[in-house]
Scaffold this motif. Structure first.
Motif, PDB file in Angstrom:
ATOM      1  N   ARG A 174      39.877  33.923 -13.683  1.00  0.00           N
ATOM      2  CA  ARG A 174      39.281  33.646 -12.378  1.00  0.00           C
ATOM      3  C   ARG A 174      38.429  34.832 -11.906  1.00  0.00           C
ATOM      4  O   ARG A 174      37.351  34.642 -11.322  1.00  0.00           O
ATOM      5  CB  ARG A 174      40.357  33.309 -11.350  1.00  0.00           C
ATOM      6  N   THR A 178      34.441  34.469 -11.378  1.00  0.00           N
ATOM      7  CA  THR A 178      33.857  34.863 -10.093  1.00  0.00           C
ATOM      8  C   THR A 178      32.648  35.764 -10.310  1.00  0.00           C
ATOM      9  O   THR A 178      31.608  35.604  -9.653  1.00  0.00           O
ATOM     10  CB  THR A 178      34.906  35.564  -9.219  1.00  0.00           C
ATOM     11  N   THR A 182      28.773  34.687  -9.174  1.00  0.00           N
ATOM     12  CA  THR A 182      28.313  35.367  -7.952  1.00  0.00           C
ATOM     13  C   THR A 182      27.279  36.456  -8.223  1.00  0.00           C
ATOM     14  O   THR A 182      26.584  36.888  -7.293  1.00  0.00           O
ATOM     15  CB  THR A 182      29.488  36.004  -7.184  1.00  0.00           C
ATOM     16  N   GLU A 216      43.253  25.324  -9.951  1.00  0.00           N
ATOM     17  CA  GLU A 216      42.785  26.442  -9.130  1.00  0.00           C
ATOM     18  C   GLU A 216      41.429  26.943  -9.626  1.00  0.00           C
ATOM     19  O   GLU A 216      40.544  27.281  -8.838  1.00  0.00           O
ATOM     20  CB  GLU A 216      43.811  27.575  -9.159  1.00  0.00           C
ATOM     21  N   GLY A 219      38.643  24.575  -8.611  1.00  0.00           N
ATOM     22  CA  GLY A 219      38.417  24.731  -7.177  1.00  0.00           C
ATOM     23  C   GLY A 219      37.570  25.954  -6.870  1.00  0.00           C
ATOM     24  O   GLY A 219      36.683  25.918  -6.007  1.00  0.00           O
ATOM     25  N   LEU A 220      37.842  27.045  -7.581  1.00  0.00           N
ATOM     26  CA  LEU A 220      37.058  28.262  -7.409  1.00  0.00           C
ATOM     27  C   LEU A 220      35.600  28.023  -7.805  1.00  0.00           C
ATOM     28  O   LEU A 220      34.673  28.420  -7.087  1.00  0.00           O
ATOM     29  CB  LEU A 220      37.660  29.377  -8.274  1.00  0.00           C
ATOM     30  N   ARG A 222      33.917  25.207  -7.879  1.00  0.00           N
ATOM     31  CA  ARG A 222      33.259  24.319  -6.905  1.00  0.00           C
ATOM     32  C   ARG A 222      32.923  25.070  -5.604  1.00  0.00           C
ATOM     33  O   ARG A 222      31.898  24.811  -4.967  1.00  0.00           O
ATOM     34  CB  ARG A 222      34.165  23.138  -6.597  1.00  0.00           C
ATOM     35  N   LYS A 223      33.790  25.982  -5.237  1.00  0.00           N
ATOM     36  CA  LYS A 223      33.543  26.753  -4.020  1.00  0.00           C
ATOM     37  C   LYS A 223      32.353  27.698  -4.195  1.00  0.00           C
ATOM     38  O   LYS A 223      31.500  27.817  -3.303  1.00  0.00           O
ATOM     39  CB  LYS A 223      34.797  27.556  -3.654  1.00  0.00           C
ATOM     40  N   LEU A 224      32.277  28.345  -5.352  1.00  0.00           N
ATOM     41  CA  LEU A 224      31.241  29.346  -5.575  1.00  0.00           C
ATOM     42  C   LEU A 224      29.879  28.724  -5.884  1.00  0.00           C
ATOM     43  O   LEU A 224      28.840  29.268  -5.486  1.00  0.00           O
ATOM     44  CB  LEU A 224      31.659  30.276  -6.716  1.00  0.00           C
ATOM     45  N   GLN A 225      29.875  27.601  -6.602  1.00  0.00           N
ATOM     46  CA  GLN A 225      28.612  26.972  -7.004  1.00  0.00           C
ATOM     47  C   GLN A 225      28.778  25.451  -6.908  1.00  0.00           C
ATOM     48  O   GLN A 225      29.067  24.763  -7.894  1.00  0.00           O
ATOM     49  CB  GLN A 225      28.259  27.362  -8.440  1.00  0.00           C
ATOM     50  N   PRO A 226      28.598  24.884  -5.720  1.00  0.00           N
ATOM     51  CA  PRO A 226      28.872  23.456  -5.509  1.00  0.00           C
ATOM     52  C   PRO A 226      28.082  22.510  -6.414  1.00  0.00           C
ATOM     53  O   PRO A 226      28.564  21.425  -6.738  1.00  0.00           O
ATOM     54  CB  PRO A 226      28.499  23.243  -4.037  1.00  0.00           C
TER      55      PRO A 226
END
Length: 440
Positions: A174, A178, A182, A216, A219-220, A222-226
């Motif tokens: 993860r 990230t 990012t 998890e 989910g990470l 999708r949150k960072l790069q929808p």
């Protein structure tokens, strides 16, 4: 027809991902320490090379000919529209300057990050950028030994696993994902590879969603790069809460288009020029020009994409065989690209030896097996207003089903059948395409 809209019901047609069904053709790049071994990217597994012995590749990694601008130019000229590079393969080696490991390109003799210039170069050529990230890691000290690990037959493997905690490794993944999502701008695709929960070996279980903590992880992402497109190898539950974003058949073309829970799904088939993903100096089963082109046609005719792999040499260059294959695609797509880009499957049934793709009122007949003079297509009688060979826009005639037919030498045309009359000699094109313009 609009192939992007053919994925009925659900996430598959979100605007941020609609490019995928239009672009149709991408480049996969497998590059890592295994390129020095030059005998398959799984050589550490195949030869059961312990990490301390595998270190010789790390100590000698110096791709001095690496020029991502050259890679990107060749990809664009080959007709490719997006790219996926192995940021980390199973060996655990990272091509970027990750804060979470010392096992990375910046600590080799090369001494530089490879991902940032890769991203910049391919974007400059107009290609969308993706990353491959292996869920497997044969170098990480917390990754438990299992049936595909190089140490699987070590006499102390079970004892060694007592000090390994896959939860720590899942956090490591993860953290690295990230970084990837990012620090490099918008990423169009992330290719996770792969899960094997049922592969138990000598009392060591395989790995799947519980080990990767896949729910998890997704989910990470999708949150960072929808808008990112995510491959389907995380072993996610099939309960409907994690709709499949991208099906990924490997080294074969499906007989029918893949589905998920009985519904159409976005998909791409991934292939190699030869039998290996990483650079393999002595591998001889390189595909010829018709095989290369037909793999692309077969995928698009079923509504899928092709992700075709290149394995650069350890010096960071494409070898002559790969360049020849890329040029084969480039020349064919220069003349026939409108039968691929933005095209998809047709509701009409292609006769033997051909494949159909369709874009709006243009139906493309890919003639994979050149016949003697005629192609008979059922269901198209009276529906075509013009026909031409696509590569040179030369007119193709068809036979009139109402015409008088000589009983000995005439060709009888059945009702509702379109019979194209082709040249006896096959045009000098790997796979000729007939463009049929349909009546409104």
């Amino acid at each position: 027809m609009d192939s992007a809209r053919s994925l009925a019901g659900g996430q598959a047609v979100t605007p941020g991902k609609a490019w995928f069904e239009n672009d149709r053709f991408g480049m996969f790049i497998h590059f890592g320490l295994y390129s020095l071994g030059a005998r398959h990217e799984w050589l550490q597994h195949r030869e059961e090379i312990a990490p301390d012995l595998y270190a010789k590749y790390f100590e000698n990694f110096d791709p001095d000919l690496y020029d991502p601008r050259e890679w990107a130019r060749r990809a664009r000229e080959a007709g490719m529209k997006y790219v996926v590079l192995t940021a980390k393969h199973h060996e655990g080696f990272c091509l970027w300057d990750s804060k979470f490991t010392d096992y990375k390109a910046t600590n080799t003799p090369y001494g530089k990050d490879l991902l940032k210039p890769y991203v910049e170069a391919f974007r400059a050529e107009g290609l969308k950028v993706g990353f491959y990230y292996s869920l497997i890691d044969w170098h990480h000290p917390q990754f438990p030994i299992d049936g595909i690990h190089p140490l699987r037959n070590h006499p102390d493997a079970l004892e060694m696993n007592k000090s390994r905690d896959v939860r720590h490794y899942a956090q490591y993944m993860r953290d690295q994902v990230t970084e990837l999502l990012t620090e490099f701008g918008d990423i169009s695709v992330i290719w996770f590879d792969f899960s094997y929960p049922k592969r138990e070996y000598r009392g060591m279980p395989g790995k799947g969603r519980l080990d990767w903590e896949s729910e998890e992880l997704i989910g990470l992402v999708r949150k960072l790069q929808p808008d990112i497109i995510v491959g389907d190898r995380l072993d996610l539950p099939t309960d409907g809460n994690f709709p499949k974003d991208l099906a990924t058949p490997e080294q074969y073309t499906p007989r029918i288009a893949p589905t998920a829970n009985g519904k159409p799904v976005r998909w791409e088939v991934c292939h190699t020029f030869s039998g290996s993903w990483g650079y393999h100096r002595d591998e001889q089963s390189w595909k010829d020009a018709p095989q290369l082109i037909n793999i692309l046609i077969d995928a698009v005719s079923l509504g899928g994409n092709l992700l075709m792999n290149v394995g650069p040499t350890a010096r960071g260059a494409f070898d002559k065989r790969a360049i020849t294959a890329l040029e084969t695609y480039g020349e064919w797509l220069r003349l026939n690209g409108r039968a691929i880009y933005g095209a998809g499957p047709s509701s009409f049934v292609a006769p033997s030896g051909t494949r159909f793709t369709q874009r709006g009122n243009r139906l493309y007949v890919h003639v994979q097996n050149w016949p003697f003079r005629h192609i008979h297509i059922e269901g198209l009688g009276g529906k075509v207003k013009y026909a031409q060979l696509l590569h040179d826009a030369s007119e193709i005639h068809w036979l009139d089903p109402e015409a008088e037919v000589d009983s000995n030498i005439g060709v009888a045309v059945g009702h509702n059948i379109l019979t194209l009359e082709l040249p006896v000699l096959k045009p000098d094109v790997v796979v000729p395409v007939v463009e049929l313009i349909l009546k409104d």
